[in-house]
Design a protein around this motif. Structure first.
Motif, PDB file in Angstrom:
ATOM      1  N   ILE A  41       0.835  -1.206   0.000  1.00 15.28           N
ATOM      2  CA  ILE A  41       0.000   0.000   0.000  1.00 15.28           C
ATOM      3  C   ILE A  41       0.865   1.249   0.000  1.00 15.28           C
ATOM      4  O   ILE A  41       0.514   2.261  -0.613  1.00 15.28           O
ATOM      5  N   GLY A  42       2.028   1.178   0.664  1.00 19.10           N
ATOM      6  CA  GLY A  42       2.931   2.326   0.642  1.00 19.10           C
ATOM      7  C   GLY A  42       3.546   2.574  -0.719  1.00 19.10           C
ATOM      8  O   GLY A  42       3.712   3.726  -1.144  1.00 19.10           O
ATOM      9  N   ARG A  43       3.878   1.499  -1.432  1.00 19.75           N
ATOM     10  CA  ARG A  43       4.560   1.642  -2.723  1.00 19.75           C
ATOM     11  C   ARG A  43       3.596   1.744  -3.904  1.00 19.75           C
ATOM     12  O   ARG A  43       3.937   2.321  -4.943  1.00 19.75           O
ATOM     13  N   PHE A  44       2.422   1.158  -3.786  1.00 16.78           N
ATOM     14  CA  PHE A  44       1.449   1.145  -4.884  1.00 16.78           C
ATOM     15  C   PHE A  44       0.102   1.647  -4.366  1.00 16.78           C
ATOM     16  O   PHE A  44      -0.881   0.896  -4.321  1.00 16.78           O
ATOM     17  N   PRO A  45       0.024   2.889  -3.964  1.00 16.02           N
ATOM     18  CA  PRO A  45      -1.205   3.388  -3.326  1.00 16.02           C
ATOM     19  C   PRO A  45      -2.422   3.386  -4.240  1.00 16.02           C
ATOM     20  O   PRO A  45      -3.554   3.413  -3.756  1.00 16.02           O
TER      21      PRO A  45
END
Length: 403
Positions: A370-374
């Motif tokens: 979720i942090g890298r591919f929001p």
């Protein structure tokens, strides 16, 4: 080598609960006689309180005095017969759990956490390098559990390809020939790892098994240890892979819940518990009911129904996890929901010892993802994702995503 039937985590996922029978959907609270896919009679139990209670009831177990003649869920594969009951079965099971428990200790798993993070980072690097429309299952869900198990078992990099291949073959429940091929390759390889650790111990699972063999070779035979190791491996691959796929489908399809976790990463642990609760899903179009299997070791009365010794009981964790008397709006994903421990890992004497490792992988993956591919989303409608096992709604053969 005989690989024992799946307990705990693997049983809870492999024996996904398929709702409905020829008599229609089963109401909560009923104990109903039904028929399994193999044509055997079984008692289906559905309400949350009764399912949780029976998971810990010692009168129901994975053993039977006549495994070959016992009722069963499916005709072959890991859905097969119960284990052979013997006077020492309970004590043998306890000794095995103690041995496996040492291999899955909190200290060892804590030491594994940084390496799991590295593995997740590497897989998401591969995903980022792909076109912005990629197969998440192929690039992330499928390779992650085997890579983690390589670390847990100390598999050398140059042997990892064969190891991964055997694992994926061994979980091909719908393809018995492929499954046997995987077990046939995996079993002697695991025995080789154990023998290596007798001479050169390390901090991994084969070292624990080697120590047990050295200490008591008559009880901890190489065959028994290899069976235990294969059970750990099978429990650690397919169910975790399927939980990743199921969880991504559910979470990415709910924009509000995805946003809540993205904006408050501390919700990841709650989200994982909620997703595991929901992941005891149903397979669309199937009419065969089943659940976590247990066999009655004596006559048992459940909600006024007498279950005779030797009969099969199916504990319907899907219905139990969606029991509106236990949980409000049970079909709704709510990452803020707390205090509702999922039944997917079982309970009692057969509670899955690999549950902490599965949770760790899911939490690390989703926090990082979720942090890298929001903006990640499914690239096809959720209904268009095909199950990797045509009999069960477990995982997928492909999971197209975009971001």
């Amino acid at each position: 080598m005989r690989v024992l039937g799946p307990p705990g985590w693997v049983a809870a996922v492999l024996f996904r609960v398929l709702l409905g029978s020829e008599g229609g959907a089963m109401a909560h609270g009923e104990v109903r006689l039904t028929t399994t896919a193999s044509g055997h009679p079984a008692w289906l139990v559905s309400d949350h309180g009764t399912v949780r209670r029976l998971l810990t009831d010692p009168r129901l177990d994975v053993y039977h005095e006549d495994p070959a003649g016992a009722p069963r869920c499916f005709a072959s594969g890991p859905f097969g017969p119960p284990q052979q009951w013997t006077p020492d079965a309970a004590e043998d099971h306890l000794r095995m759990r103690r041995l496996v428990g040492r291999s899955m200790s909190a200290r060892r798993l804590a030491g594994l956490r940084p390496r799991i993070q590295e593995i997740v980072d590497g897989l998401l690097d591969d995903l980022a390098a792909a076109p912005r429309h990629a197969d998440f299952h192929r690039l992330v869900s499928a390779p992650l559990p085997p890579l983690v198990l390589r670390e847990l078992f100390g598999v050398p990099d140059d042997e990892g390809g064969d190891f991964d291949g055997w694992l994926h073959d061994a979980i091909s429940d719908h393809d018995p020939d492929r499954m046997v091929r995987g077990i046939t390759g995996l079993s002697p390889y695991v025995a080789t790892l154990v023998r290596r650790r007798i001479a050169e111990p390390r901090g991994d699972v084969p070292t624990d098994l080697a120590a047990a063999h050295t200490e008591d070779p008559e009880h901890w035979t190489m065959e028994r240890l290899t069976g235990a190791a294969c059970l750990i491996l099978l429990a650690g691959v397919g169910p975790t892979m399927d939980a990743i796929d199921d969880s991504l489908v559910r979470l990415s399809a709910d924009a509000d819940q995805w946003a809540a976790v993205r904006e408050s990463p501390e919700l990841v642990e709650n989200a994982v518990e909620e997703l595991l609760r929901l992941s005891a899903i149903t397979a669309a179009g199937t009419r065969t009911p089943f659940g976590i299997p247990r066999w009655a070791g004596t006559d048992v009365t459940v909600d006024g129904t007498t279950i005779r010794k030797g009969e099969l009981v199916l504990l319907d964790i899907h219905a139990a996890s969606h029991d509106e008397r236990h949980i409000a709006e049970p079909d709704r994903l709510d990452v803020h929901r707390t205090g509702k421990t999922p039944l997917i890992f079982g309970a009692g004497a057969h509670y899955c010892l690999g549950a902490p490792l599965a949770r760790m992988q899911l939490c690390i993956l989703f926090r990082t993802l979720i942090g890298r591919f929001p903006a990640m989303r499914l690239a096809v409608p959720a209904g268009g994702i095909r199950s990797r096992d045509p009999r069960l709604a477990v995982g997928s053969t492909g999971l197209p995503v975009a971001w």
